[in-house]
Motif scaffolding. Sequence first.
Motif, PDB file in Angstrom:
ATOM      1  N   UNK A 190      -2.641 -11.438 -82.028  1.00  0.00           N
ATOM      2  CA  UNK A 190      -1.620 -12.434 -81.709  1.00  0.00           C
ATOM      3  C   UNK A 190      -0.524 -11.822 -80.848  1.00  0.00           C
ATOM      4  N   UNK A 191       0.137 -12.696 -80.084  1.00  0.00           N
ATOM      5  CA  UNK A 191       1.213 -12.223 -79.209  1.00  0.00           C
ATOM      6  C   UNK A 191       2.567 -12.310 -79.920  1.00  0.00           C
ATOM      7  N   UNK A 192       2.532 -12.336 -81.255  1.00  0.00           N
ATOM      8  CA  UNK A 192       3.792 -12.375 -82.013  1.00  0.00           C
ATOM      9  C   UNK A 192       4.418 -10.980 -82.046  1.00  0.00           C
ATOM     10  N   UNK A 193       5.737 -10.961 -82.080  1.00  0.00           N
ATOM     11  CA  UNK A 193       6.459  -9.692 -82.185  1.00  0.00           C
ATOM     12  C   UNK A 193       7.005  -9.558 -83.597  1.00  0.00           C
ATOM     13  N   UNK A 194       6.581  -8.501 -84.295  1.00  0.00           N
ATOM     14  CA  UNK A 194       7.000  -8.299 -85.686  1.00  0.00           C
ATOM     15  C   UNK A 194       8.197  -7.366 -85.760  1.00  0.00           C
ATOM     16  N   UNK A 195       9.204  -7.788 -86.512  1.00  0.00           N
ATOM     17  CA  UNK A 195      10.418  -6.983 -86.644  1.00  0.00           C
ATOM     18  C   UNK A 195      10.381  -6.152 -87.928  1.00  0.00           C
ATOM     19  N   UNK A 196      10.795  -4.878 -87.847  1.00  0.00           N
ATOM     20  CA  UNK A 196      10.939  -4.130 -89.099  1.00  0.00           C
ATOM     21  C   UNK A 196      12.184  -4.650 -89.828  1.00  0.00           C
TER      22      UNK A 196
END
Length: 358
Positions: free
Chosen positions: A154-160
């Motif tokens: 997926x082109x989602x950006x995951x944040x820590x």
Amino acid sequence: MIYHLLYPLSDTATLFNVFQYITFRSIYALLTSLLLSLILGPVVLSWLGRLKWGQRIQDDVENHVQKEGTPTMGGLLIAAAHTGSVMLWGNWSNAYMWVAMFVFLGFAAIGFLDDYIKVVKRRNKGLTKSGKFLAQLLIAGIAVAVLILLPGYSSKLYFPFFKWLHPDLGWFYLPFSLLVIVGSSNAVNITDGLDGLAIGPTVVVFACLALFIYVAGHVHLADYLQVAHVPGVGEVTVFCGSLLGAGLGFLWFNAYPAQVFMGDVGSLSLGGTIGFLGILAKQELVLVILGGLFVLETLSVVFQVGYFKMTGGKRLFRMAPIHHHFELQGIPEAKIIVRFWILSILLAMIALSTLKLR
Ligand code: 57M
């Protein structure tokens, strides 16, 4: 190859079941590439020596003059050991593994060309800056485009820290990823200026990326730790294990006082691959902490150049990247290197802690 040859035998003897496990194959990929680089090392070193593919040294940092003629392009050793080991232990039907290999070998080819022009053709500059940059963009662009098109990625950006936050960047994910991959490649290149300075932290980063990728590929672990799950990506842990082994094998010869430098063929390929693996693991932002040492080295150059321009010729550091600043302060090279390694281990621990922090 071993996976394809031996795992099918598990129908006749359960012992062969072990070849299906990613963890088992990752460990043996590490040991294989380490062994390969230790065996091939002396051969490659004397070959580079015979060809007289030695480093030409600028004399602006005094104690580097004695390094004149040290064989360079040792990245070829990393490439050979790593490719051999991945071909032995990897699952050839996994698309992620091939894209990772494409990035590694693609960036190695750009670095090789640059080294070849500098070292063999004896032209100081190597590839033009824009030529090198465009080639890096091309390799990274192809890899990320394939990634976005693969089902399951997926082109989602995951944040820590904020695990509920993962905006979908759509096709904007492409330029963002290019920045990560090309930036990472050049950051490792900038860091590669003292014996073992780049490969030490690189090995630490690969060890952590192996863990991040294993978790991303494991449906239950990813769910438990609330990180992105990328089905099929776990196989790339074998690729990470192999790079870890090849990196350690290279460090054997690059440790102070170095018998060989990695050259651009090593620094560009390792850096580009770090960026790509961070993307695969969906840990693009954590990569800034994990590879924090490379980020600091790069920022030292940005600040040095910026300050120089703003003040009309004043310097912030005696010389950038910052490892030269410490050298010019009179700190022995070996001490700077080990201190930078310590810093990279600390940063890696902080990066790993993001798995549990929210
Ligand atoms: C690579 N290459 C090493 C080796 C290695 C914009 C600016 C920051 C660019 C930067 C630069 O050119 N960076 C690219 C740096 C070189 O190592 C070769 O290059 C390969 C990696 N690409 O594998 O083949 C030298 O580094 C030393 N070395 C070791 N052990 C190793 O294991 O001792 C490398 C590996 C080798 C060897 O001496 O010859 C390099 O440093 O050149 N430019 C710089 O880093 C220069 N900085 C500078 O000009 N600073 C300015 C401005 C522009 C910020 C300033 O502060 O005012 C430094 N380069 C050198 N001397 N040679 C300056 C001091």
